[in-house]
Structure formats: C-alpha cells, structure tokens
Motif scaffolding. Structure first.
Motif, PDB file in Angstrom:
ATOM      1  N   SER A 263       0.909  -1.221   0.142  1.00 27.17           N
ATOM      2  CA  SER A 263       0.134   0.093  -0.041  1.00 27.17           C
ATOM      3  C   SER A 263       0.948   1.327  -0.129  1.00 27.17           C
ATOM      4  O   SER A 263       1.864   1.216   0.618  1.00 27.17           O
TER       5      SER A 263
ATOM      6  N   ARG B 193      -0.337   4.052   0.907  1.00 23.43           N
ATOM      7  CA  ARG B 193      -0.685   4.777   2.217  1.00 23.43           C
ATOM      8  C   ARG B 193      -0.024   3.950   3.521  1.00 23.43           C
ATOM      9  O   ARG B 193      -0.311   3.132   3.936  1.00 23.43           O
TER      10      ARG B 193
ATOM     11  N   GLY C  43      -1.911   3.352   6.498  1.00 24.82           N
ATOM     12  CA  GLY C  43      -3.364   3.170   6.164  1.00 24.82           C
ATOM     13  C   GLY C  43      -3.734   1.810   6.817  1.00 24.82           C
ATOM     14  O   GLY C  43      -3.151   1.207   7.798  1.00 24.82           O
ATOM     15  N   TRP C  44      -5.008   1.059   6.284  1.00 20.25           N
ATOM     16  CA  TRP C  44      -5.468   0.086   6.782  1.00 20.25           C
ATOM     17  C   TRP C  44      -4.502  -1.309   6.737  1.00 20.25           C
ATOM     18  O   TRP C  44      -4.297  -1.936   7.544  1.00 20.25           O
ATOM     19  N   THR C  45      -4.040  -1.357   5.450  1.00 22.91           N
ATOM     20  CA  THR C  45      -3.298  -2.483   5.296  1.00 22.91           C
ATOM     21  C   THR C  45      -2.197  -2.389   6.117  1.00 22.91           C
ATOM     22  O   THR C  45      -1.526  -3.625   6.528  1.00 22.91           O
TER      23      THR C  45
ATOM     24  N   PRO D 275      -3.544  -4.069  -0.556  1.00 14.56           N
ATOM     25  CA  PRO D 275      -4.741  -3.485  -0.551  1.00 14.56           C
ATOM     26  C   PRO D 275      -5.399  -4.188  -1.744  1.00 14.56           C
ATOM     27  O   PRO D 275      -4.759  -4.670  -2.781  1.00 14.56           O
ATOM     28  N   VAL D 276      -6.657  -4.359  -1.651  1.00 14.70           N
ATOM     29  CA  VAL D 276      -7.551  -4.769  -2.907  1.00 14.70           C
ATOM     30  C   VAL D 276      -7.600  -3.978  -3.908  1.00 14.70           C
ATOM     31  O   VAL D 276      -8.283  -2.758  -3.427  1.00 14.70           O
TER      32      VAL D 276
ATOM     33  N   LEU E  95      -9.470  -3.184  -7.694  1.00 15.64           N
ATOM     34  CA  LEU E  95     -10.509  -3.724  -8.697  1.00 15.64           C
ATOM     35  C   LEU E  95     -10.849  -5.105  -8.768  1.00 15.64           C
ATOM     36  O   LEU E  95     -10.437  -5.976  -9.479  1.00 15.64           O
ATOM     37  N   TRP E  96     -11.094  -5.461  -7.282  1.00 19.28           N
ATOM     38  CA  TRP E  96     -11.717  -6.878  -7.082  1.00 19.28           C
ATOM     39  C   TRP E  96     -10.738  -8.131  -7.147  1.00 19.28           C
ATOM     40  O   TRP E  96     -10.997  -8.819  -7.309  1.00 19.28           O
TER      41      TRP E  96
ATOM     42  N   ALA F 292      -9.463  -4.826   1.983  1.00 18.90           N
ATOM     43  CA  ALA F 292     -10.525  -3.934   1.135  1.00 18.90           C
ATOM     44  C   ALA F 292     -11.098  -2.771   1.901  1.00 18.90           C
ATOM     45  O   ALA F 292     -11.423  -2.974   3.197  1.00 18.90           O
ATOM     46  N   SER F 293     -11.687  -1.785   1.433  1.00 22.75           N
ATOM     47  CA  SER F 293     -12.553  -0.881   2.351  1.00 22.75           C
ATOM     48  C   SER F 293     -13.745  -0.365   1.587  1.00 22.75           C
ATOM     49  O   SER F 293     -14.511   0.534   2.073  1.00 22.75           O
ATOM     50  N   ASN F 294     -13.823  -1.050   0.445  1.00 20.82           N
ATOM     51  CA  ASN F 294     -15.109  -0.525  -0.425  1.00 20.82           C
ATOM     52  C   ASN F 294     -16.171  -1.350  -0.704  1.00 20.82           C
ATOM     53  O   ASN F 294     -16.258  -2.047   0.090  1.00 20.82           O
TER      54      ASN F 294
ATOM     55  N   GLY G 272     -15.341  -4.568  -1.513  1.00 21.22           N
ATOM     56  CA  GLY G 272     -14.815  -5.735  -1.111  1.00 21.22           C
ATOM     57  C   GLY G 272     -14.141  -6.476  -2.128  1.00 21.22           C
ATOM     58  O   GLY G 272     -13.089  -6.171  -2.781  1.00 21.22           O
TER      59      GLY G 272
HETATM   60  C1  LIG Z   1      -7.136   1.505  -8.167  1.00 21.99           C
HETATM   61  C2  LIG Z   1      -7.989   1.047  -6.875  1.00 21.99           C
HETATM   62  C3  LIG Z   1      -8.745   0.060  -6.828  1.00 21.99           C
HETATM   63  C4  LIG Z   1      -9.517  -0.325  -5.802  1.00 21.99           C
HETATM   64  N1  LIG Z   1     -10.539  -1.171  -5.862  1.00 21.99           N
HETATM   65  C5  LIG Z   1     -10.993  -1.770  -4.543  1.00 21.99           C
HETATM   66  C6  LIG Z   1     -12.104  -2.734  -4.505  1.00 21.99           C
HETATM   67  O1  LIG Z   1     -12.061  -3.663  -5.557  1.00 21.99           O
HETATM   68  N2  LIG Z   1     -12.591  -3.196  -3.548  1.00 21.99           N
HETATM   69  C7  LIG Z   1     -12.472  -2.432  -2.501  1.00 21.99           C
HETATM   70  O2  LIG Z   1     -13.109  -2.724  -1.323  1.00 21.99           O
HETATM   71  N3  LIG Z   1     -11.478  -1.343  -2.383  1.00 21.99           N
HETATM   72  C8  LIG Z   1     -10.854  -0.877  -3.372  1.00 21.99           C
HETATM   73  N4  LIG Z   1      -9.943   0.104  -3.407  1.00 21.99           N
HETATM   74  C9  LIG Z   1      -9.637   0.616  -2.040  1.00 21.99           C
HETATM   75  C10 LIG Z   1      -8.390  -0.152  -1.549  1.00 21.99           C
HETATM   76  O3  LIG Z   1      -8.477  -1.169  -1.318  1.00 21.99           O
HETATM   77  C11 LIG Z   1      -8.072   0.641  -0.206  1.00 21.99           C
HETATM   78  O4  LIG Z   1      -7.245   1.236  -0.448  1.00 21.99           O
HETATM   79  C12 LIG Z   1      -7.845  -0.410   0.550  1.00 21.99           C
HETATM   80  O5  LIG Z   1      -8.694  -0.611   1.801  1.00 21.99           O
HETATM   81  C13 LIG Z   1      -6.637  -0.485   1.387  1.00 21.99           C
HETATM   82  O6  LIG Z   1      -6.451   0.405   2.558  1.00 21.99           O
HETATM   83  P1  LIG Z   1      -5.113   1.346   2.654  1.00 21.99           P
HETATM   84  O7  LIG Z   1      -5.115   2.269   1.469  1.00 21.99           O
HETATM   85  O8  LIG Z   1      -5.513   2.058   3.871  1.00 21.99           O
HETATM   86  O9  LIG Z   1      -3.946   0.544   2.754  1.00 21.99           O
HETATM   87  C14 LIG Z   1      -9.414   0.412  -4.487  1.00 21.99           C
HETATM   88  C15 LIG Z   1      -8.479   1.437  -4.395  1.00 21.99           C
HETATM   89  C16 LIG Z   1      -7.629   1.672  -5.543  1.00 21.99           C
HETATM   90  C17 LIG Z   1      -6.768   2.929  -5.496  1.00 21.99           C
END
Ligand SMILES: Cc1cc2nc3c(=O)[nH]c(=O)nc-3n(C[C@H](O)[C@H](O)[C@H](O)COP(=O)(O)O)c2cc1C
Length: 306
Positions: free
Chosen positions: A10, A12, A15-17, A90-91, A93-94, A127-129, A131
């Motif tokens: 990550s 970040r 961040g969470w990761t 970090p996750v 694009l799924w 993941a944070s969105n 999932g």
């Molecule tokens: C290009 C991109 C794609 C992402 N795709 C997803 C996703 O598919 N599912 C999701 O839950 N979060 C997605 N996210 C959010 C990241 O997973 C988020 O940054 C993650 O929670 C990791 O936490 P961190 O950034 O605090 O390390 C995406 C972020 C980016 C920049």
C-alpha cells in the motif's frame, strides 16, 4: 535468528493495510528467535517480466533484468535469504494489486531453480469499499502455488470488521513466525507436487480449479483439453504425443476420483497427470519455437512416469 520478510504493497504507509501488517508483525515477533524485516514494495524498482526466458535457459536460473528483482537485485536477494514471506496488499479492482502481481511474477525464476520451494508464506488482502478481499486472497494463493511456497494462510480483510481482522492477522503472524523458525532450525521442507495440491485447498482449491480450467469450465471430462487435443490431432510431435496420451489417462482417472469424493487418490493422479500435461505442451509448443531447451529438471520431472 530466523527472519521473515514483510512486504507492504500500500502506498498509504499508515493506512489500513499497514495496520494489519503491523498486527501480523507482532504475531511473528511473539515467537522467540524470529525477527521481521518490513519493507514497502513501492520503494523498490521492478517492472513486469519481459519473457526473455533466460531464467529457464541459464544453468543459474536467474533473471537478467538490472532492477531490484533481477538476479543481482536487492529485493530478490532478500527473498533468497529469508525464512518466510508475508505480503500485505490493498484490494484493487476486486482482486490483488498490480504491484503484488508484478512482484510475484518476477519470482518466476523460482519455478526453474526450485529455490523458494517450501518457504513459509502468508498474505493479507485489505478492502475498504465494495470488497472482494476473498477473491484477492485466492489470486495471491494461485500465483504463488507454482513456486511451492509452504502456504500458511491468509487474512482476507474488510475495514468494516477491522478489529476482528487485526486479531486474525496477529494470529496468522504467530503461525508464520513458528513456521519460519522451523525453516531455520530444521532446514527447508521441500514440497513435492502432490503436497502442493493437498496444501493449496483453502482459500483457493488448486485441484478443483485445475479441472475447471482443463475442462474449459464445464466440468465434463469429455470436453477436456487432453481429450480434445487427442481427438483433433492437435499435437503432432511424437515425444509430445507420448506424454499427452499418458497425461489424458491419469487426468481422467483423477477427475473421476474427484467426482466420487476420493480427494487423496485424485491428488496423487493429478500431480502425475498434470506434470505430464505440462511436459506434453512443453514438447509440442515451447521446446523448439519459444524456449529452445528441454524443460529444466527441477520443474515437474516426468522420467518415472513415461
Ligand atoms: C485502483 C484502486 C482500486 C480499488 N479497488 C477496490 C476494490 O475493488 N474493492 C475495495 O473494497 N476497495 C478497493 N479500493 C480501495 C483500497 O482497497 C483501499 O485502499 C484499501 O482498503 C487498502 O487500504 P489502505 O489504502 O489504507 O492501505 C481500491 C483502491 C484503488 C486505488
């Protein structure tokens, strides 16, 4: 001291990761005699594989690229000297991030040298969105399967249950730490193909997915690649056909055992059958036209099977 390399993907940095990786680190360090080297993959310079195949052809099985994952690269050297590897991703694009995919892709020389076989490995996908952290964890398991890393486990995490995930990351770290310690004290336990298929069952089931692919997704051996290739005369070279014919026999039998629930027998047959299918495709498509050498001996030897 045993050493574990903990690689954060990550950008970040706090961040969470990174929080999850810190918990895993505590778990690893709770094992006496184990230390952790933490790094961020964003701080290293490595790009995608060029498919020059030097890592296959050369006796040393090293990458010629002059970057951090090349044969004399700083990051590659860290992998050679560690007793365990943790990836926190970090996750995106799924699925898993492109950075982690590239990092693992550049470990391709390990397939040919056999180095890394048996190395304890674990991953975290955060993941944070929407999932898809489970999908991301499966992807990482699938990518490292071919190296024969000793798969300790994973934490597919979503920040909606961060606290629980932090606890699981800490527990995963403790198991990884113990495995790394054993790796240092007792030496590396190499995995044979059948051990790999047995070990990679959760979250990604190597054996089931192998057949899903071989049968083009329809789960009927009649439409498998080995059956179809034989029926349609797709393989012309004699040496390839010998391997293909035997592969077809073993894989069909493995498939039948899988269907009737005898997983142990299925895995025995699958490890031999899949090695022969690899050999057949190598001889037919790769040996002369692409790579120019026979398959290296460390990778799925088939002498006893033909
Ligand atoms: C290009 C991109 C794609 C992402 N795709 C997803 C996703 O598919 N599912 C999701 O839950 N979060 C997605 N996210 C959010 C990241 O997973 C988020 O940054 C993650 O929670 C990791 O936490 P961190 O950034 O605090 O390390 C995406 C972020 C980016 C920049």
């Amino acid at each position: 001291m045993a050493r574990v390399l903990a690689a954060l993907a990550s950008k970040r940095r706090k961040g969470w990761t990174s929080q999850l990786m810190a918990a895993a680190r505590e778990g690893i360090e709770s094992v006496p005699g184990v230390e952790v080297e933490t790094l961020n993959l964003h701080d290293y310079n490595f790009k995608v594989c060029n498919a020059c195949f030097n890592c296959i052809r050369s006796d040393a099985h090293l990458c010629t690229k002059k970057d951090d994952m090349g044969g004399s690269g700083e990051l590659f050297a860290k992998l050679l000297s560690t007793n365990g590897l943790l990836i926190a991703d970090p996750v995106f694009l799924w699925g898993s991030s492109a950075l982690v995919h590239t990092f693992i892709e550049r470990m391709y020389p390990f397939i040919w040298s056999g180095v890394g076989n048996g190395m304890p490995f674990a991953s975290i996908s955060c993941a944070s969105n929407s999932g898809f952290q489970h999908q991301a964890s499966k992807e990482i398991a699938k990518q490292v399967f071919n190296f024969g890393f000793s798969y300790i486990g994973c934490v597919p995490a979503h920040v909606s249950y961060l606290e629980a995930a932090v606890e699981r990351a800490r527990a995963l770290g403790a198991v990884l730490g113990a495995a790394a310690k054993a790796d240092m004290e007792r030496g590396r336990t190499k995995l044979a193909d059948r051990d790999k298929f047995a070990m990679y069952a959760e979250p990604w089931d190597a054996a089931s997915d192998y057949f899903a692919n071989l049968t083009n997704g329809d789960g009927d051996y009649a439409s498998s690649m080995t059956h179809t290739a034989l029926a349609q005369g797709a393989f012309k070279k004699e040496r390839a056909l010998v391997a293909l014919t035997k592969a077809d026999e073993l894989l069909e039998s493995s498939f039948e055992n899988m269907q009737r629930g005898d997983r142990d027998t299925a895995i025995d047959l699958l490890s031999d059958g899949s090695a022969l299918w690899t050999e057949a495709t190598w001889r037919e498509f790769l040996e002369e036209e692409v790579i120019g050498v026979e398959k290296p001996k460390a990778y799925r030897p088939v002498e006893d099977l033909l």
